[in-house]
Motif scaffolding. Structure first.
Motif, short mmCIF file in Angstrom:
data_model
loop_
_atom_site.label_atom_id
_atom_site.label_comp_id
_atom_site.label_asym_id
_atom_site.label_seq_id
_atom_site.Cartn_x
_atom_site.Cartn_y
_atom_site.Cartn_z
N SER A 193 0.88 -1.18 0.00
CA SER A 193 0.00 0.00 0.00
C SER A 193 0.91 1.23 0.00
O SER A 193 1.73 1.39 0.90
CB SER A 193 -0.88 0.02 1.25
OG SER A 193 -1.87 -0.99 1.15
N LYS A 224 -1.32 -0.64 -4.13
CA LYS A 224 -2.62 -0.06 -3.76
C LYS A 224 -2.38 1.37 -3.29
O LYS A 224 -1.31 1.70 -2.81
CB LYS A 224 -3.23 -0.89 -2.61
CG LYS A 224 -3.53 -2.33 -2.99
CD LYS A 224 -3.64 -3.23 -1.75
CE LYS A 224 -2.30 -3.74 -1.29
NZ LYS A 224 -2.34 -4.57 -0.08
N ASN A 225 -3.41 2.20 -3.40
CA ASN A 225 -3.19 3.60 -3.03
C ASN A 225 -4.48 4.24 -2.55
O ASN A 225 -4.89 5.29 -3.07
CB ASN A 225 -2.60 4.35 -4.23
CG ASN A 225 -2.03 5.69 -3.82
OD1 ASN A 225 -1.81 5.95 -2.63
ND2 ASN A 225 -1.82 6.56 -4.79
N GLY A 226 -5.16 3.62 -1.58
CA GLY A 226 -6.42 4.17 -1.04
C GLY A 226 -7.40 4.45 -2.17
O GLY A 226 -7.69 3.57 -2.98
N VAL A 246 -16.58 4.73 -4.45
CA VAL A 246 -17.28 4.44 -3.20
C VAL A 246 -18.06 5.69 -2.81
O VAL A 246 -17.51 6.79 -2.82
CB VAL A 246 -16.22 4.09 -2.12
CG1 VAL A 246 -16.77 4.21 -0.73
CG2 VAL A 246 -15.65 2.70 -2.37
N VAL A 249 -17.21 6.19 2.65
CA VAL A 249 -16.29 5.27 3.33
C VAL A 249 -16.70 5.19 4.79
O VAL A 249 -16.75 6.20 5.49
CB VAL A 249 -14.83 5.76 3.20
CG1 VAL A 249 -13.90 4.88 4.01
CG2 VAL A 249 -14.40 5.79 1.75
N ALA A 284 -12.70 -4.64 -2.18
CA ALA A 284 -12.27 -3.63 -1.18
C ALA A 284 -13.31 -2.52 -1.06
O ALA A 284 -13.57 -2.02 0.04
CB ALA A 284 -10.90 -3.07 -1.56
P1 AMP Z 1 -5.09 0.89 0.81
O1 AMP Z 1 -4.44 -0.30 1.42
O2 AMP Z 1 -5.59 1.91 1.78
O3 AMP Z 1 -4.26 1.49 -0.27
O4 AMP Z 1 -6.43 0.35 0.15
C1 AMP Z 1 -6.52 -0.89 -0.52
C2 AMP Z 1 -7.57 -0.82 -1.60
O5 AMP Z 1 -8.85 -0.55 -1.01
C3 AMP Z 1 -7.37 0.30 -2.62
O6 AMP Z 1 -6.49 -0.07 -3.65
C4 AMP Z 1 -8.78 0.49 -3.12
O7 AMP Z 1 -9.11 -0.50 -4.08
C5 AMP Z 1 -9.63 0.26 -1.86
N1 AMP Z 1 -9.88 1.53 -1.19
C6 AMP Z 1 -9.33 1.98 -0.03
N2 AMP Z 1 -9.82 3.21 0.28
C7 AMP Z 1 -10.71 3.53 -0.70
C8 AMP Z 1 -11.57 4.65 -0.98
N3 AMP Z 1 -11.60 5.73 -0.17
N4 AMP Z 1 -12.33 4.61 -2.10
C9 AMP Z 1 -12.31 3.55 -2.92
N5 AMP Z 1 -11.53 2.45 -2.73
C10 AMP Z 1 -10.75 2.45 -1.63
#
Ligand code: AMP
Length: 298
Positions: A193, A224-226, A246, A249, A284
């Motif tokens: 991430s 991954k990037n939020g 989404v 959240v 996710a």
């Molecule tokens: P992260 O580990 O926080 O980078 O999140 C893992 C995955 O969750 C991301 O690559 C997205 O597919 C999903 N995700 C996390 N936060 C969001 C968000 N605010 N909106 C949409 N998808 C999210």
């Protein structure tokens, strides 16, 4: 037909319902991924969870929970003198705060015995582990686990790693960085991430995160990037992919763990990296719109 083994720590979760009452559940990064994998994969596929637990009633309940979730538990180690780790979630003015009791957990001994690791991987095609799996182990046992995974990979099996950087669990940040990169060098696929990687490795952007892991020998790096775009590095080819939108959240717990499960389940069945990312992001997105780590899928 695939056989995947997830290796790590599952903990007891006590989530406060009101001032005097807690609801007991079970969670942990690698277990969350295994739990979703079991729901996504065909019944002919096997998902096994490997850890160490105690011999007490609480440990029994954890193993029963894993079995009820459809996970195979045959190789879980039993330690008579210790129990499982536990954490509480307290609500404080609308914010969740976590307290942990995991310093003495049985899971810390999961890689003590090389033969047990070799045995659980004997008929597997894929092993999944994380930076948290490594963080909780004594140094010698980290080396044992990485060596067993390297041998497993040499036989043609796949190793998948989520760095899941949690510096509080490591003895120091330098050790975390060094061991995480060693883990990448025994892995076919790394699923980091970017937010964590930028913080602890100083990566300027997701491409820098991907390049660092790819340089250590991983064929696939999915960053991954939020809510930001997901970057894929596939044998030298870079591509960017939109997450699933989404509306609200609610709780990002297990966003990364569930993404990994959605990605791996799809990838196993022969989907392209783009298709597997869509599956991971779709799962996710469902998970972040519900409370808790383990969400029943629609
Ligand atoms: P992260 O580990 O926080 O980078 O999140 C893992 C995955 O969750 C991301 O690559 C997205 O597919 C999903 N995700 C996390 N936060 C969001 C968000 N605010 N909106 C949409 N998808 C999210």
């Amino acid at each position: 037909m695939s056989r995947i083994v997830a290796i790590g720590e599952c903990m007891v979760e006590m989530a406060s319902k009101d001032a005097d009452t807690y609801r007991m559940g079970f969670a942990g990064d690698t277990m969350n991924t295994a739990w979703y994998l079991r729901r996504l994969l065909d019944q002919a596929d096997t998902v096994e969870y490997f850890t160490a637990v105690g011999t007490d009633a609480l440990s029994d309940r954890m193993v029963t929970f894993l079995q009820d979730a459809g996970l195979e538990t045959d190789h879980i180690l039993r330690r008579p003198d210790v129990s499982v780790g536990l954490y509480t979630i307290q609500l404080q003015e609308g914010e969740r705060s976590f307290s942990y009791w995991r310093g003495q957990s049985a899971a810390r001994s999961l890689a003590q015995d090389e033969r047990a690791l070799i045995s659980v991987l004997t008929h597997a095609d894929m092993a999944y582990f994380s930076g948290i799996t490594l963080a909780i182990l004594p140094e010698n046992d980290r080396n044992t686990l990485l060596q067993v995974l390297a041998d497993f990979r040499k036989k043609g099996a796949k190793v998948i790693f989520d760095p899941n950087l949690r510096p509080k669990l490591w003895e120091d940040e330098e050790t975390m960085r060094r061991v995480v990169m060693e883990a990448a060098s025994v892995s076919d696929m790394v699923l980091p991430s970017h937010e964590d990687e930028a913080l602890w490795f100083g990566d300027a952007d997701p491409a820098a995160t991907a390049a660092r892991y790819a340089d250590h020998g991983s064929s696939w790096v999915i960053v991954k990037n939020g809510a930001g775009q997901i970057l894929a590095w596939e044998n030298g080819n870079l591509s960017l992919h939109d997450p699933v939108a989404v509306s609200e959240v609610i709780d990002t717990t297990a966003a990364g763990d569930s993404f990994n499960a959605g990605f791996i389940a799809s990838w196993i069945t022969g989907a392209s990296v783009a298709g597997a990312i869509q599956s991971g992001a779709g799962l996710a997105a469902q998970v972040v719109q519900s409370r808790g780590a383990l969400v029943n899928l629609r």
